[in-house]
Design a protein around this motif. Structure first.
Motif, PDB file in Angstrom:
ATOM      1  N   LEU A  41      -4.055   1.542  -9.891  1.00 28.06           N
ATOM      2  CA  LEU A  41      -3.968   3.006  -9.969  1.00 28.06           C
ATOM      3  C   LEU A  41      -4.385   3.504 -11.346  1.00 28.06           C
ATOM      4  O   LEU A  41      -5.100   4.501 -11.475  1.00 28.06           O
ATOM      5  CB  LEU A  41      -2.535   3.460  -9.668  1.00 28.06           C
ATOM      6  CG  LEU A  41      -2.060   3.351  -8.222  1.00 28.06           C
ATOM      7  CD1 LEU A  41      -0.569   3.671  -8.127  1.00 28.06           C
ATOM      8  CD2 LEU A  41      -2.859   4.296  -7.315  1.00 28.06           C
ATOM      9  N   GLU A  85       0.826  -1.216   0.000  1.00 29.38           N
ATOM     10  CA  GLU A  85       0.000   0.000   0.000  1.00 29.38           C
ATOM     11  C   GLU A  85       0.856   1.260   0.000  1.00 29.38           C
ATOM     12  O   GLU A  85       0.509   2.262  -0.619  1.00 29.38           O
ATOM     13  CB  GLU A  85      -0.943   0.001   1.208  1.00 29.38           C
ATOM     14  CG  GLU A  85      -2.173  -0.885   1.041  1.00 29.38           C
ATOM     15  CD  GLU A  85      -3.047  -0.461  -0.138  1.00 29.38           C
ATOM     16  OE1 GLU A  85      -3.254   0.754  -0.326  1.00 29.38           O
ATOM     17  OE2 GLU A  85      -3.496  -1.352  -0.870  1.00 29.38           O
ATOM     18  N   LYS A  86       1.976   1.203   0.712  1.00 27.84           N
ATOM     19  CA  LYS A  86       2.872   2.373   0.756  1.00 27.84           C
ATOM     20  C   LYS A  86       3.470   2.651  -0.623  1.00 27.84           C
ATOM     21  O   LYS A  86       3.644   3.805  -1.018  1.00 27.84           O
ATOM     22  CB  LYS A  86       3.986   2.151   1.780  1.00 27.84           C
ATOM     23  CG  LYS A  86       3.515   2.279   3.219  1.00 27.84           C
ATOM     24  CD  LYS A  86       4.679   2.171   4.180  1.00 27.84           C
ATOM     25  CE  LYS A  86       4.190   2.341   5.629  1.00 27.84           C
ATOM     26  NZ  LYS A  86       5.302   2.207   6.602  1.00 27.84           N
ATOM     27  N   LYS A 146       1.995   1.950  -3.432  1.00 27.58           N
ATOM     28  CA  LYS A 146       0.872   2.485  -4.209  1.00 27.58           C
ATOM     29  C   LYS A 146       0.676   3.975  -3.934  1.00 27.58           C
ATOM     30  O   LYS A 146       0.502   4.779  -4.861  1.00 27.58           O
ATOM     31  CB  LYS A 146      -0.376   1.687  -3.842  1.00 27.58           C
ATOM     32  CG  LYS A 146      -1.576   1.898  -4.726  1.00 27.58           C
ATOM     33  CD  LYS A 146      -2.678   0.934  -4.286  1.00 27.58           C
ATOM     34  CE  LYS A 146      -3.998   1.269  -4.944  1.00 27.58           C
ATOM     35  NZ  LYS A 146      -5.079   0.390  -4.465  1.00 27.58           N
ATOM     36  N   GLU A 147       0.723   4.336  -2.660  1.00 23.82           N
ATOM     37  CA  GLU A 147       0.537   5.741  -2.277  1.00 23.82           C
ATOM     38  C   GLU A 147       1.672   6.616  -2.783  1.00 23.82           C
ATOM     39  O   GLU A 147       1.457   7.761  -3.200  1.00 23.82           O
ATOM     40  CB  GLU A 147       0.410   5.858  -0.753  1.00 23.82           C
ATOM     41  CG  GLU A 147      -0.917   5.355  -0.204  1.00 23.82           C
ATOM     42  CD  GLU A 147      -2.103   6.054  -0.865  1.00 23.82           C
ATOM     43  OE1 GLU A 147      -2.078   7.305  -0.958  1.00 23.82           O
ATOM     44  OE2 GLU A 147      -3.039   5.350  -1.298  1.00 23.82           O
ATOM     45  N   GLN A 165      -0.804  -3.709  -7.881  1.00 22.39           N
ATOM     46  CA  GLN A 165      -1.108  -2.424  -7.230  1.00 22.39           C
ATOM     47  C   GLN A 165      -0.997  -1.264  -8.220  1.00 22.39           C
ATOM     48  O   GLN A 165      -1.819  -0.339  -8.213  1.00 22.39           O
ATOM     49  CB  GLN A 165      -0.141  -2.176  -6.050  1.00 22.39           C
ATOM     50  CG  GLN A 165      -0.082  -3.280  -5.016  1.00 22.39           C
ATOM     51  CD  GLN A 165      -1.452  -3.712  -4.546  1.00 22.39           C
ATOM     52  OE1 GLN A 165      -2.286  -2.902  -4.134  1.00 22.39           O
ATOM     53  NE2 GLN A 165      -1.706  -5.022  -4.625  1.00 22.39           N
ATOM     54  N   LYS A 218       1.177   7.158  -6.464  1.00 27.58           N
ATOM     55  CA  LYS A 218       0.000   8.017  -6.664  1.00 27.58           C
ATOM     56  C   LYS A 218       0.323   9.484  -6.386  1.00 27.58           C
ATOM     57  O   LYS A 218      -0.146  10.382  -7.079  1.00 27.58           O
ATOM     58  CB  LYS A 218      -1.123   7.545  -5.742  1.00 27.58           C
ATOM     59  CG  LYS A 218      -2.465   8.224  -5.983  1.00 27.58           C
ATOM     60  CD  LYS A 218      -3.527   7.607  -5.085  1.00 27.58           C
ATOM     61  CE  LYS A 218      -4.880   8.261  -5.314  1.00 27.58           C
ATOM     62  NZ  LYS A 218      -5.917   7.664  -4.443  1.00 27.58           N
ATOM     63  N   SER A 219       1.171   9.711  -5.366  1.00 28.07           N
ATOM     64  CA  SER A 219       1.513  11.092  -4.998  1.00 28.07           C
ATOM     65  C   SER A 219       2.749  11.609  -5.725  1.00 28.07           C
ATOM     66  O   SER A 219       3.170  12.741  -5.510  1.00 28.07           O
ATOM     67  CB  SER A 219       1.737  11.176  -3.483  1.00 28.07           C
ATOM     68  OG  SER A 219       2.827  10.340  -3.100  1.00 28.07           O
ATOM     69  N   TRP A 227       8.815   5.499  -3.451  1.00 28.64           N
ATOM     70  CA  TRP A 227       8.524   4.284  -4.219  1.00 28.64           C
ATOM     71  C   TRP A 227       9.822   3.523  -4.521  1.00 28.64           C
ATOM     72  O   TRP A 227       9.830   2.303  -4.567  1.00 28.64           O
ATOM     73  CB  TRP A 227       7.672   4.558  -5.444  1.00 28.64           C
ATOM     74  CG  TRP A 227       8.331   5.004  -6.725  1.00 28.64           C
ATOM     75  CD1 TRP A 227       9.356   4.409  -7.382  1.00 28.64           C
ATOM     76  CD2 TRP A 227       7.953   6.134  -7.533  1.00 28.64           C
ATOM     77  NE1 TRP A 227       9.655   5.082  -8.535  1.00 28.64           N
ATOM     78  CE2 TRP A 227       8.803   6.143  -8.665  1.00 28.64           C
ATOM     79  CE3 TRP A 227       6.987   7.116  -7.419  1.00 28.64           C
ATOM     80  CZ2 TRP A 227       8.711   7.123  -9.667  1.00 28.64           C
ATOM     81  CZ3 TRP A 227       6.893   8.075  -8.420  1.00 28.64           C
ATOM     82  CH2 TRP A 227       7.754   8.074  -9.516  1.00 28.64           C
ATOM     83  N   ASP A 247       5.813  10.500  -5.358  1.00 24.92           N
ATOM     84  CA  ASP A 247       6.952  10.521  -4.429  1.00 24.92           C
ATOM     85  C   ASP A 247       8.000   9.500  -4.874  1.00 24.92           C
ATOM     86  O   ASP A 247       8.003   8.340  -4.449  1.00 24.92           O
ATOM     87  CB  ASP A 247       6.457  10.198  -3.011  1.00 24.92           C
ATOM     88  CG  ASP A 247       7.534  10.376  -1.962  1.00 24.92           C
ATOM     89  OD1 ASP A 247       8.726  10.456  -2.330  1.00 24.92           O
ATOM     90  OD2 ASP A 247       7.183  10.436  -0.763  1.00 24.92           O
ATOM     91  N   SER A 280       3.103   6.894 -12.542  1.00 17.62           N
ATOM     92  CA  SER A 280       3.085   8.203 -11.879  1.00 17.62           C
ATOM     93  C   SER A 280       2.860   9.330 -12.893  1.00 17.62           C
ATOM     94  O   SER A 280       2.092  10.261 -12.652  1.00 17.62           O
ATOM     95  CB  SER A 280       4.404   8.422 -11.130  1.00 17.62           C
ATOM     96  OG  SER A 280       4.372   9.637 -10.431  1.00 17.62           O
TER      97      SER A 280
END
Length: 525
Positions: free
Chosen positions: A366, A317-318, A320-321, A362, A324-325, A331, A327, A409
């Protein structure tokens, strides 16, 4: 790579021969240098070179006597005689002993290359012939050992025919697997005859090493892999005892066959019926090349039998986040953490692939959440082939995942930003040029990496029409032009402008023009 032994009583000549040409480039490697015939004969029996180059006049056993001794042992041996004398009597005697060539000192570089080229061709022909014969002879041998290490039943008559029945009654066994590196590239780059020679050379080297240690049997496990079944007392098969053998396998194949290999070792087992456990461990050990390809020797005891992907503490999940952001640092750290945990736990290749698939899953979520074309994005980065099945090391896997993160991304960022006018204009132009195709808003959105909902808004803003009204309008205008041609039926026109169903064409045409296609055709031009 063919082995060469040099014999000459003059130091300068010995050194000069070593340096006059690039032996590797000619396909040879020097395995010994002797200063007299007795030393040369001793080296010959130990190293078993493919070619002997010897001076005629040496103290003690001279070159011709040395050649005679070698020919008595190996009638097909290749020998080049060197002499400072252009003496017919010597040449005649040399021919009598079946000498391959006769060179005068000082040795001419080009002449030596020419002779070596002939010898190499003759050796390759000899090896090819020997390979085919040995392939027939070795089939039953290899079949027996493959069945044995795979834990499959062996017919008693096969074991008796090979006189190996007593082998099955021994108490301690250990399996080694020797895998050729870059074998896939060899298949693409080299002719079949050369590949056979490389494999034949590696097997010969392995058999010589095992014979020296008097400890086991070599067999072909697959085209890319050889097996060695070690048989002996428990102490003979310990790590410390087999370490010199393992080192020779790695070093000698590199020096003499110019081939890099990996060796996986299974554990010692106490009964022939459980040899398969040692084999499985050796196979798992070889999978560690994925993380540490530079090591070359891997021990199965260090590998865990099973590491389920769900047991990993890595947080998908981290990742994925972070993607998504946008970062990049996080990643990259997430993927690094995944592979570090897999390596620390000595995870088998199956677990590694499952973990990679889960990470990719994952990323796909997205893209799909933004109504993007995941299949297209993935194909553009990874192609249509199953790249995970061909993975050789963790660096390649990490690189591929990082690039996928980058692509996803960028896609997400693109869907958040308002595309410039030229971009939405490109979408409109694409629709104008492909109106007859089966295209909808979702499909086009995926092609341009824009969410379909947002693209619909932009389309209305740019054209003043909703997407479906816009494409139907283009199709109707084109149908009007085609209706002027009496050779085309209305059904043909409907299909040509993009309608699979003629009734739909009638409906859209009438809604747009107020009359049916048939009535429109009847109107004067």
């Amino acid at each position: 790579m063919f082995k060469v032994l040099i014999a000459d009583d003059e130091y300068d000549i010995r050194q000069g021969l070593k340096q006059i040409i690039d032996w590797y480039e000619e396909g040879f490697v020097i395995v010994g240098v002797a200063e007299d015939g007795e030393e040369a004969l001793e080296l010959y029996e130990r190293e078993r070179p493919n070619l002997l180059i010897t001076d005629i006049r040496m103290p003690g056993l001279n070159g011709l006597e040395l050649a005679r001794c070698v020919k008595e042992r190996e009638p097909d041996a290749f020998i080049i005689i060197l002499s400072g004398y252009d003496d017919f009597a010597y040449a005649k005697q040399a021919i009598q002993y079946g000498i391959s060539s006769y060179l005068l000192k000082p040795v001419d570089e080009d002449e030596l290359r020419g002779v070596l080229s002939k010898v190499k061709r003759a050796l390759q022909a000899q090896w090819s012939s020997s390979y085919e014969q040995r392939k027939k002879d070795k089939w039953v041998h290899d079949y027996f050992f493959r069945k044995l290490v795979h834990g499959e039943s062996i017919q008693k008559d096969i074991a008796e025919t090979m006189k190996l029945q007593t082998l099955l009654e021994r108490h301690y066994f250990r399996v080694l697997l020797v895998e050729l590196d870059h074998y896939g590239e060899m298949l693409l780059e080299l002719p079949e005859s050369e590949i056979h020679l490389f494999r034949f050379a590696v097997r010969n080297i392995l058999e010589d090493i095992v014979k020296t240690f008097s400890i086991g049997f070599v067999f072909e496990e697959s085209e890319q892999r050889y097996g060695i079944l070690l048989v002996g007392e428990d102490r003979q098969l310990s790590h410390a005892s087999i370490e010199p053998l393992l080192r020779q396998i790695v070093d000698f194949t590199q020096v003499y066959a110019k081939m890099r290999v990996y060796v996986g070792t299974g554990m010692t087992v106490g009964h022939s019926q459980v040899i398969v456990r040692s084999y499985d461990k050796a196979k798992s050990a070889l999978e560690q090349t994925f993380f540490q390809p530079e090591i070359q020797i891997y021990h199965g005891e260090a590998v865990q039998d099973f590491v389920p992907a769900w047991s990993l503490s890595w947080d998908a999940e981290k990742l994925k986040e972070a993607v998504k952001s946008g970062d990049h640092t996080n990643w990259e750290y997430g993927i690094e953490s995944l592979f570090r945990e897999l390596e620390d736990r000595s995870a088998p290749l199956g677990t590694i692939r499952n973990a990679i698939v889960y990470a990719i899953l994952q990323l796909s979520r997205l893209v799909l959440a933004q109504e993007g074309d995941w299949n297209k994005l993935y194909r553009e980065r990874c192609g249509n082939e199953d790249w995970m099945a061909k993975l050789k090391n963790h660096e390649d896997a990490k690189k591929k995942l990082l690039l996928l993160c980058e692509d996803v991304s960028k896609f997400i960022l693109k869907t958040r930003e308002t595309p410039p006018d030229v971009e939405i204009a490109s979408v409109v132009q694409y629709v104008r040029c492909h109106y007859w195709e089966d295209i909808n808003l979702k499909k086009i959105a995926g092609m341009f990496y824009i969410s379909s909902g947002y693209l619909g808004q932009l389309f209305k803003k740019e054209t003043g029409k909703y997407y479906n009204d816009f494409i139907n309008g283009i199709r109707v205008e084109e149908a009007k032009r085609m209706l002027r041609d009496p050779k085309l039926s209305i059904a043909d026109i409907a299909e040509k402008v993009g309608y699979k169903n003629t009734n739909h064409f009638y409906l859209h045409f009438k809604n747009d023009t107020g009359i049916s296609p048939g009535d429109y055709r009847k109107q004067p031009s």
